[in-house]
Design a protein around this motif. Structure first.
Motif, PDB file in Angstrom:
ATOM      1  N   MET A  68     -23.566 -22.303  26.842  1.00  0.00           N
ATOM      2  CA  MET A  68     -23.158 -21.049  26.206  1.00  0.00           C
ATOM      3  C   MET A  68     -22.740 -21.304  24.756  1.00  0.00           C
ATOM      4  O   MET A  68     -22.075 -22.276  24.465  1.00  0.00           O
ATOM      5  N   LYS A  69     -23.186 -20.416  23.876  1.00  0.00           N
ATOM      6  CA  LYS A  69     -22.817 -20.544  22.459  1.00  0.00           C
ATOM      7  C   LYS A  69     -21.883 -19.412  22.060  1.00  0.00           C
ATOM      8  O   LYS A  69     -22.047 -18.282  22.516  1.00  0.00           O
ATOM      9  N   HIS A  70     -20.907 -19.744  21.201  1.00  0.00           N
ATOM     10  CA  HIS A  70     -20.011 -18.717  20.659  1.00  0.00           C
ATOM     11  C   HIS A  70     -20.378 -18.427  19.212  1.00  0.00           C
ATOM     12  O   HIS A  70     -20.586 -19.349  18.429  1.00  0.00           O
ATOM     13  N   THR A  98     -20.980 -14.094  22.758  1.00  0.00           N
ATOM     14  CA  THR A  98     -21.387 -15.279  23.502  1.00  0.00           C
ATOM     15  C   THR A  98     -22.876 -15.143  23.790  1.00  0.00           C
ATOM     16  O   THR A  98     -23.378 -14.037  24.008  1.00  0.00           O
ATOM     17  N   ALA A  99     -23.562 -16.268  23.760  1.00  0.00           N
ATOM     18  CA  ALA A  99     -25.001 -16.256  23.998  1.00  0.00           C
ATOM     19  C   ALA A  99     -25.317 -17.253  25.097  1.00  0.00           C
ATOM     20  O   ALA A  99     -24.876 -18.395  25.039  1.00  0.00           O
ATOM     21  N   VAL A 100     -26.034 -16.806  26.104  1.00  0.00           N
ATOM     22  CA  VAL A 100     -26.437 -17.677  27.203  1.00  0.00           C
ATOM     23  C   VAL A 100     -27.952 -17.632  27.281  1.00  0.00           C
ATOM     24  O   VAL A 100     -28.553 -16.553  27.247  1.00  0.00           O
ATOM     25  N   LYS A 101     -28.563 -18.820  27.377  1.00  0.00           N
ATOM     26  CA  LYS A 101     -30.026 -18.847  27.444  1.00  0.00           C
ATOM     27  C   LYS A 101     -30.461 -18.746  28.903  1.00  0.00           C
ATOM     28  O   LYS A 101     -30.013 -19.514  29.747  1.00  0.00           O
ATOM     29  N   SER A 102     -31.282 -17.729  29.191  1.00  0.00           N
ATOM     30  CA  SER A 102     -31.846 -17.647  30.539  1.00  0.00           C
ATOM     31  C   SER A 102     -33.358 -17.658  30.368  1.00  0.00           C
ATOM     32  O   SER A 102     -33.949 -16.700  29.890  1.00  0.00           O
ATOM     33  N   TRP A 132     -32.407 -15.104  25.230  1.00  0.00           N
ATOM     34  CA  TRP A 132     -30.963 -15.235  25.056  1.00  0.00           C
ATOM     35  C   TRP A 132     -30.306 -13.978  25.587  1.00  0.00           C
ATOM     36  O   TRP A 132     -30.766 -12.877  25.341  1.00  0.00           O
ATOM     37  N   GLU A 133     -29.223 -14.172  26.346  1.00  0.00           N
ATOM     38  CA  GLU A 133     -28.462 -13.011  26.788  1.00  0.00           C
ATOM     39  C   GLU A 133     -27.160 -12.963  25.986  1.00  0.00           C
ATOM     40  O   GLU A 133     -26.387 -13.913  25.987  1.00  0.00           O
ATOM     41  N   ILE A 134     -26.958 -11.857  25.265  1.00  0.00           N
ATOM     42  CA  ILE A 134     -25.836 -11.752  24.331  1.00  0.00           C
ATOM     43  C   ILE A 134     -24.763 -10.820  24.906  1.00  0.00           C
ATOM     44  O   ILE A 134     -25.070  -9.739  25.403  1.00  0.00           O
ATOM     45  N   LYS A 135     -23.512 -11.256  24.814  1.00  0.00           N
ATOM     46  CA  LYS A 135     -22.403 -10.402  25.267  1.00  0.00           C
ATOM     47  C   LYS A 135     -21.343 -10.311  24.165  1.00  0.00           C
ATOM     48  O   LYS A 135     -21.237 -11.198  23.324  1.00  0.00           O
TER      49      LYS A 135
END
Ligand SMILES: Cc1cc2nc3c(=O)[nH]c(=O)nc-3n(C[C@H](O)[C@H](O)[C@H](O)COP(=O)(O)OP(=O)(O)OC[C@H]3O[C@@H](n4cnc5c(N)ncnc54)[C@H](O)[C@@H]3O)c2cc1C
Ligand code: SF4
Lengths: 424, 124
Positions: free
Chosen positions: B1-3, B16-20, B24-27
């Motif tokens: 996860m990246k901030h 926050t970015a999560v790679k799926s 990228w899934e951004i929240k």
């Protein structure tokens, strides 16, 4: 003697918006500016990020200012540039302004209403406590900005910055782009004063470190700065013994805050708010002296120019209303709980035909999930939820003032949002 | 996860970015601009560059300029070099192109102040 309905002091974004609003209401309006161009401090703020709210565009300071300058020039209202105001005195139902400029020498003009849009000034080295000598090479961020952006002169090669205010952060990037080395930014508080976006795009992009809870305690150098001593500070901002470090550099940039410029307001005996350091005003931005209005950074230090322009529009339109028909005021105080750093306006004139007040406020501390409530007696005038409130970010709300307020006092408070409410 | 912190507006949402898979899934973004910002920032970070160019006019020695779009983050200093090589010897209006296709980025450098206005005599 020339007579005007409305005279605006200051030709920055606040003054330009105020003058346009007053002119549009048919008032004989004059702008007085001490510099040789309109635009105010925006002339030197060459970075982008201005006008996102007003124009939905990312403009630079000069571009934002030019939109208003062009409108002022197009309607051919009188403007006095390079003109200094010597005195302002109350006379009859208006004011007499004594001014001086090259074309007229010393002259006097008369006006019914006066709008103070004189902006703010920077806190200087004298106002922050630094020991040691006073060599050349210590600049406020604004002075450095003027030197680099207007005069094209780099103030130094190896710089440190004291204070994490936005102008300091912007200057860290600007000096780096022009080839200077910015060693670090030091901030005495435990949280940065500037916006997060400026930490990212002005410091992180260029790998400039930000040291929180750290301050400059001493400046070394005879003619020119040669080094500074830095130290960690405790919660009470006192340097911690044994944490001192000497950093060699040739320039110190101070970005330690802005204060509203209110020399003229003081001259007129306008009541000043200890929290904002600007005048106490009602929702029409009229000060404690009838006929004297205030807007922009002279009223309170804004972080977004869009709100500066808005406050100018409000002051201009209401100064025009005052000239047309000055009705007696009935003022209700807005009392804030200690959670707030300040609230502007500080009063509501319940007799005013202006029933839509714009309120600006800042939270004293970083608070999450809060509900801000404005009440008059038991009557709730406004209730709004905030995910986060941060002191560097000014908040703005619109308040509709219903007729027949329940009480002569208005209260603004905040409390944590209840869990049940959060789930909704 | 990246901030990440979104820099598209003064709110500055923490993302926050999560790679799926490839996506990228951004929240954490309060508006759609934040999502686009995060994806760009993780794949091809870009910035606008604002600076000044020299002029031959003593009264206005510098004229402010900016890129009329974003250039790659790692091209900023190359762009600055080209901006600093310019000396303007004629008046320009706001928005006029000062450098075309700077550093082959497809982006122009434009004037952000009106040199005609700045050069006017103090008319009174
Ligand atoms: C150095 C500095 C940098 C800033 N950078 C930014 C930034 O990057 N981004 C941002 O959003 N905000 C910035 N600000 C805040 C900025 O001031 C406001 O956004 C906005 O420009 C305020 O507008 P204003 O019209 O109230 O004041 P100003 O723009 O300061 O205009 C006030 C005008 O009044 C004139 N004046 C003052 N006293 C008198 C007098 N007695 N008689 C006649 N004229 C007078 C001044 O010459 C000036 O032209 C900065 C402020 C400072 C001080
Ligand atoms: S996500 Fe939207 S609201 Fe949040 S900082 Fe970015 S642009 Fe602003």
């Amino acid at each position: 003697m020339n007579e005007y309905d409305v005279v605006v002091l200051g030709g920055g974004p606040a003054g330009l918006a105020a003058a346009l609003a007053s002119f549009e209401q048919g008032m004989n309006t004059l702008i007085i500016e001490r510099e040789n161009r309109l635009g105010g401090i925006l002339k030197q703020c060459i970075h982008d990020g201005f006008g996102l709210i007003k124009f939905k565009e990312k403009l630079t300071g000069p571009e934002y200012a030019q939109r208003y300058v062009d409108k002022v020039l197009a309607c051919q209202m009188p403007v006095l540039l390079s003109t200094f105001v010597l005195t302002v005195e109350k006379a009859g139902t208006g004011f007499v302004i004594t001014l001086v400029n090259a074309a007229q020498g010393v002259a006097q003009i008369e006006t019914r209403a006066l709008i103070l849009a004189t902006g703010c000034r920077e806190r200087t080295a004298k106002q922050v406590f630094i020991n040691g000598t006073r060599p050349a090479g210590v600049f406020t961020a604004g002075t450095a900005q003027h030197l680099v952006n207007i005069e094209g002169y780099l103030p130094g090669k190896k710089c440190v910055i004291l204070g994490s205010g936005d102008i300091g952060l912007i200057m860290a990037r600007r000096l780096t782009l022009e080839g200077a080395q910015v060693l670090a930014v030091y901030e005495a508080k435990s949280t940065p004063s500037g916006l997060s976006r400026n930490i990212v795009q002005c410091l992180n992009d260029f790998h400039i470190p930000l040291h929180l809870s750290t301050t400059i305690t001493r400046v070394f150098g005879d003619n020119r700065v040669e080094a500074v001593e830095i130290a960690r500070v405790d919660e009470n901002m006192r340097p911690i013994k044994g944490t001192e470090q000497v950093i060699s550099c040739d320039t110190v940039i101070l970005s330690v805050g802005l204060i509203p410029e209110n020399e003229i307001a003081d001259m007129l005996g306008v009541e000043i708010d200890a929290a904002t350091k600007g005048p106490v005003v009602d929702q029409n931005f009229m000060t404690s002296v009838e006929g004297v209005f205030s807007c922009g950074n002279a009223l309170h230090v804004n972080d977004l120019v869009d709100y500066v322009s808005e406050s100018g529009e409000i002051a201009g339109a209401n100064a025009a209303q005052y000239v047309r028909e000055a009705t007696p005021r009935q003022l209700a105080e807005i009392k804030m709980s200690p959670d707030f750093l300040y609230v502007v306006p500080q009063q509501i004139n319940i007799n005013s035909s202006n029933r839509k007040a714009v309120l600006y406020f800042r939270s004293r501390e970083v608070r999450e999930n809060m509900r801000v409530t404005i009440k008059s007696g038991d009557q709730v005038l406004l209730s709004k939820r905030y995910v986060i409130l941060r002191p560097p970010e000014m908040e703005r709300v619109r308040l509709v003032i219903k007729d027949g307020l329940a009480s002569n006092q208005i209260e603004i408070t905040m409390e944590p949002v209840k869990n049940k409410e959060m789930a909704l | 996860m990246k901030h990440l912190i979104c820099i598209e507006c003064p709110i500055g949402c923490s993302l926050t970015a999560v790679k799926s898979g490839e996506q990228w899934e951004i929240k954490g973004n309060r508006c759609r601009k934040g999502e686009q910002f995060a994806i760009n920032e993780l794949t091809d970070p870009r910035r606008s560059v604002c600076s000044t160019v020299k002029t031959t006019y003593r009264k206005v020695p510098r004229l402010p300029v900016r890129t009329n779009g974003e250039v790659p983050l790692n091209a900023i200093f190359a762009v600055m070099e080209q901006i600093n090589a310019v000396t303007l010897d004629h008046p320009v209006h706001i928005g006029e192109v000062i450098i075309e296709n700077v550093c082959n980025t497809g982006i122009n450098v434009i004037a952000t102040s009106d040199l005609y206005y700045l050069l006017e005599e103090d008319g009174q």
